[in-house]
Design a protein around this motif. Structure first.
Motif, PDB file in Angstrom:
ATOM      1  N   UNK A   1       0.812  -1.212   0.000  1.00  0.00           N
ATOM      2  CA  UNK A   1       0.000   0.000   0.000  1.00  0.00           C
ATOM      3  C   UNK A   1       0.853   1.273   0.000  1.00  0.00           C
ATOM      4  N   UNK A   2       2.161   1.141  -0.234  1.00  0.00           N
ATOM      5  CA  UNK A   2       3.030   2.325  -0.259  1.00  0.00           C
ATOM      6  C   UNK A   2       3.425   2.658  -1.690  1.00  0.00           C
ATOM      7  N   UNK A   3       3.237   3.924  -2.059  1.00  0.00           N
ATOM      8  CA  UNK A   3       3.770   4.466  -3.314  1.00  0.00           C
ATOM      9  C   UNK A   3       4.810   5.503  -2.904  1.00  0.00           C
ATOM     10  N   UNK A   4       6.041   5.257  -3.289  1.00  0.00           N
ATOM     11  CA  UNK A   4       7.151   6.102  -2.833  1.00  0.00           C
ATOM     12  C   UNK A   4       7.733   6.885  -4.008  1.00  0.00           C
ATOM     13  N   UNK A   5       8.015   8.175  -3.785  1.00  0.00           N
ATOM     14  CA  UNK A   5       8.714   8.966  -4.792  1.00  0.00           C
ATOM     15  C   UNK A   5      10.077   9.386  -4.250  1.00  0.00           C
ATOM     16  N   UNK A   6      11.093   9.181  -5.070  1.00  0.00           N
ATOM     17  CA  UNK A   6      12.470   9.579  -4.750  1.00  0.00           C
ATOM     18  C   UNK A   6      12.958  10.560  -5.798  1.00  0.00           C
ATOM     19  N   UNK A   7      13.989  11.314  -5.430  1.00  0.00           N
ATOM     20  CA  UNK A   7      14.521  12.328  -6.337  1.00  0.00           C
ATOM     21  C   UNK A   7      16.040  12.368  -6.266  1.00  0.00           C
ATOM     22  N   UNK A   8      16.674  12.609  -7.426  1.00  0.00           N
ATOM     23  CA  UNK A   8      18.114  12.872  -7.461  1.00  0.00           C
ATOM     24  C   UNK A   8      18.412  14.375  -7.458  1.00  0.00           C
ATOM     25  N   UNK A   9      17.345  15.191  -7.399  1.00  0.00           N
ATOM     26  CA  UNK A   9      17.538  16.637  -7.528  1.00  0.00           C
ATOM     27  C   UNK A   9      18.430  17.228  -6.440  1.00  0.00           C
ATOM     28  N   UNK A  10      18.295  16.733  -5.219  1.00  0.00           N
ATOM     29  CA  UNK A  10      19.033  17.325  -4.099  1.00  0.00           C
ATOM     30  C   UNK A  10      20.430  16.758  -3.954  1.00  0.00           C
ATOM     31  N   UNK A  11      20.729  15.641  -4.642  1.00  0.00           N
ATOM     32  CA  UNK A  11      22.007  14.970  -4.407  1.00  0.00           C
ATOM     33  C   UNK A  11      22.894  14.832  -5.639  1.00  0.00           C
ATOM     34  N   UNK A  12      22.311  14.891  -6.848  1.00  0.00           N
ATOM     35  CA  UNK A  12      23.113  14.850  -8.077  1.00  0.00           C
ATOM     36  C   UNK A  12      22.946  16.119  -8.891  1.00  0.00           C
ATOM     37  N   UNK A  13      21.710  16.454  -9.210  1.00  0.00           N
ATOM     38  CA  UNK A  13      21.425  17.666  -9.986  1.00  0.00           C
ATOM     39  C   UNK A  13      19.926  17.856 -10.077  1.00  0.00           C
ATOM     40  N   UNK A  14      19.482  19.084  -9.853  1.00  0.00           N
ATOM     41  CA  UNK A  14      18.051  19.371 -10.002  1.00  0.00           C
ATOM     42  C   UNK A  14      17.673  19.553 -11.467  1.00  0.00           C
ATOM     43  N   UNK A  15      18.616  19.995 -12.290  1.00  0.00           N
ATOM     44  CA  UNK A  15      18.325  20.249 -13.695  1.00  0.00           C
ATOM     45  C   UNK A  15      18.263  19.005 -14.563  1.00  0.00           C
ATOM     46  N   UNK A  16      18.871  17.902 -14.106  1.00  0.00           N
ATOM     47  CA  UNK A  16      18.811  16.660 -14.886  1.00  0.00           C
ATOM     48  C   UNK A  16      17.402  16.080 -14.912  1.00  0.00           C
ATOM     49  N   UNK A  17      16.573  16.414 -13.902  1.00  0.00           N
ATOM     50  CA  UNK A  17      15.176  15.971 -13.805  1.00  0.00           C
ATOM     51  C   UNK A  17      15.076  14.444 -13.812  1.00  0.00           C
ATOM     52  N   UNK A  18      15.676  13.821 -12.818  1.00  0.00           N
ATOM     53  CA  UNK A  18      15.590  12.374 -12.658  1.00  0.00           C
ATOM     54  C   UNK A  18      14.936  12.072 -11.316  1.00  0.00           C
ATOM     55  N   UNK A  19      13.791  11.408 -11.370  1.00  0.00           N
ATOM     56  CA  UNK A  19      13.104  10.961 -10.168  1.00  0.00           C
ATOM     57  C   UNK A  19      12.613   9.538 -10.376  1.00  0.00           C
ATOM     58  N   UNK A  20      12.036   8.955  -9.333  1.00  0.00           N
ATOM     59  CA  UNK A  20      11.598   7.563  -9.395  1.00  0.00           C
ATOM     60  C   UNK A  20      10.292   7.386  -8.631  1.00  0.00           C
ATOM     61  N   UNK A  21       9.428   6.541  -9.164  1.00  0.00           N
ATOM     62  CA  UNK A  21       8.253   6.077  -8.428  1.00  0.00           C
ATOM     63  C   UNK A  21       8.467   4.604  -8.116  1.00  0.00           C
TER      64      UNK A  21
END
Length: 425
Positions: A254-274
């Motif tokens: 029942x968990x849908x998780x969103x992660x982001x590389x914006x804060x740790x690699x680059x915000x402009x690359x626009x890489x996230x994950x569901x």
């Protein structure tokens, strides 16, 4: 788990794109396959031939002619395989989700790449939220979340929170207006989803304890709710051990998780994950097929090359450096707050993220003070009202970010803010 009851009519009506399916089939096929099916442009017509990207550690990421042709071409809607495999292994190692061992049709953990976690969030909301639905969230919350949810015509219900995030007793009180035995009835208005930012929440900097997460998860089980765990600051936790995630507790899928590389690699690359149960991730991918088609192949390959060259150990070493930077920034902001704001404001020291949530004493609403007077003094913060469900309600808070400014700039900003508050009182 009956996911059909959670899906909006629009999401349930989405069908796989035949063209996208052929494209992905072609990419999995041997070079001997002759395809006249795809409408992809010929990469020989692209003006870009190669690329070389130098890293700060002296390494170089190289795209030769063949790699460049792939980087500039269409790719699979769920993400390039090597990046997805690397990230799935990372999720398993960091969170050990129970769902990783489930069968695909039984809600096995799956992932897709999104154009930043914001795209993932928007698509998850549009998959799950109907007009008139009751949606639970801890307010104040990220303004981008409010911007995505409010046009959907749902009723946003605030669950009280403090410096340790959502308060389980308060959630239980909110839910008490519904009968758990009736939530599956078609006429039930019981909330079906709960949204939270569990670590370093934007704007409050609040982080949920493991005990609170477990209690919230148990309430979600009782009322058969999905939890959207929006965790872009997971890798910016200043203290070890890192708090266990909702994903790590998810025996029920029942968990849908969103992660982001914006804060740790680059915000402009626009890489996230569901990350979530495969039946729901598949629905997000169908939406991607019909909208962005896929996240930039070039940036996916760039990040994938980097992660594979680092390995998991190298990635986590990089994270330690990022954490140390933001910890020093946080400490500098707290030092300056103690120096200039102690008599006129109050706050809690955040244990993650990049924000300090400050309550100004004796000022009922910070909107005019920040947007007019503070600008005249050349200091800019965010008035707290923009993070509230009803942004027009008076709010005594401001959000200060310690990510970009130097300690000297932070100190001067708080000196100016202190002067403004005293003038206003």
């Amino acid at each position: 788990m009956n996911y059909a009851r959670f899906l909006t009519a629009v999401s349930a009506a989405r069908k796989p794109s035949p063209i996208r399916m052929l494209t992905e089939l072609q990419q999995r096929s041997p070079p001997s396959l002759i395809s006249l099916a795809g409408g992809a442009p010929n990469p020989n017509t692209f003006p870009f031939q190669s690329a070389s990207i130098k890293l700060k550690n002296g390494q170089t990421l190289t795209f030769d002619d063949a790699a460049m042709k792939r980087a500039l071409q269409y790719s699979a809607s769920n993400g390039i395989p090597e990046l997805l495999t690397w990230m799935k292994n990372l999720q398993k190692d960091l969170h050990d989700p129970p769902t990783a061992s489930y069968a695909p049709e039984n809600g096995q953990m799956d992932m897709c790449v999104t154009t930043g976690s914001q795209e993932g969030l928007c698509k998850v909301f549009e998959m799950l939220v109907n007009p008139g639905d009751n949606v639970l969230l801890d307010a104040p919350t990220y303004s981008g979340t409010l911007a995505a949810l409010q046009p959907l015509g749902c009723n946003l219900i605030n669950v009280p929170s403090d410096q340790h995030g959502m308060i389980p007793a308060a959630l239980k009180e909110v839910l008490s207006r519904w009968d758990p035995s009736e939530v599956h009835k078609p006429s039930s208005t019981a909330p079906k989803i709960l949204y939270t930012i569990p670590n370093g929440g934007n704007p409050t900097g609040a982080s949920m304890t493991a005990q609170r997460k477990q209690e919230v998860y148990e309430l979600a089980r009782q009322y058969d709710m999905l939890i959207i765990e929006d965790d872009p600051y997971f890798f910016l936790q200043f203290d070890k051990p890192w708090a266990p995630t909702f994903l790590s507790m998810d025996v029920d899928r029942r968990i849908i998780r969103t992660d982001s590389f914006s804060k740790i690699l680059s915000s402009g690359l626009r890489i996230g994950f569901v990350t979530g149960p495969k039946p729901l991730v598949d629905r997000v991918v169908l939406h991607i097929q019909a909208s962005t088609m896929h996240t930039s192949t070039f940036t996916q390959l760039m990040v994938s090359q980097l992660l594979h060259s680092w390995g998991q150990e190298g990635f986590l070493q990089h994270i330690e450096g990022v954490i140390e930077f933001y910890r020093k920034q946080r400490d500098a902001m707290i030092t300056s707050a103690d120096k200039w704001l102690k008599d006129v404001a109050e706050w809690h020291t955040p244990s993650a993220g990049m924000f300090l949530w400050i309550k100004l004493k004796g000022i009922a609403d910070t909107q005019q003070l920040i947007m007019k007077k503070a600008l005249e003094k050349e200091v800019l913060l965010v008035p707290g009202g923009v993070f509230m469900i009803n942004s027009s309600d008076p709010c005594p808070y401001v959000r200060a970010a310690f990510s970009l400014s130097t300690p000297e700039q932070i100190d001067e900003a708080f000196r100016r803010l202190s002067s403004l508050i005293k003038e206003a009182l």
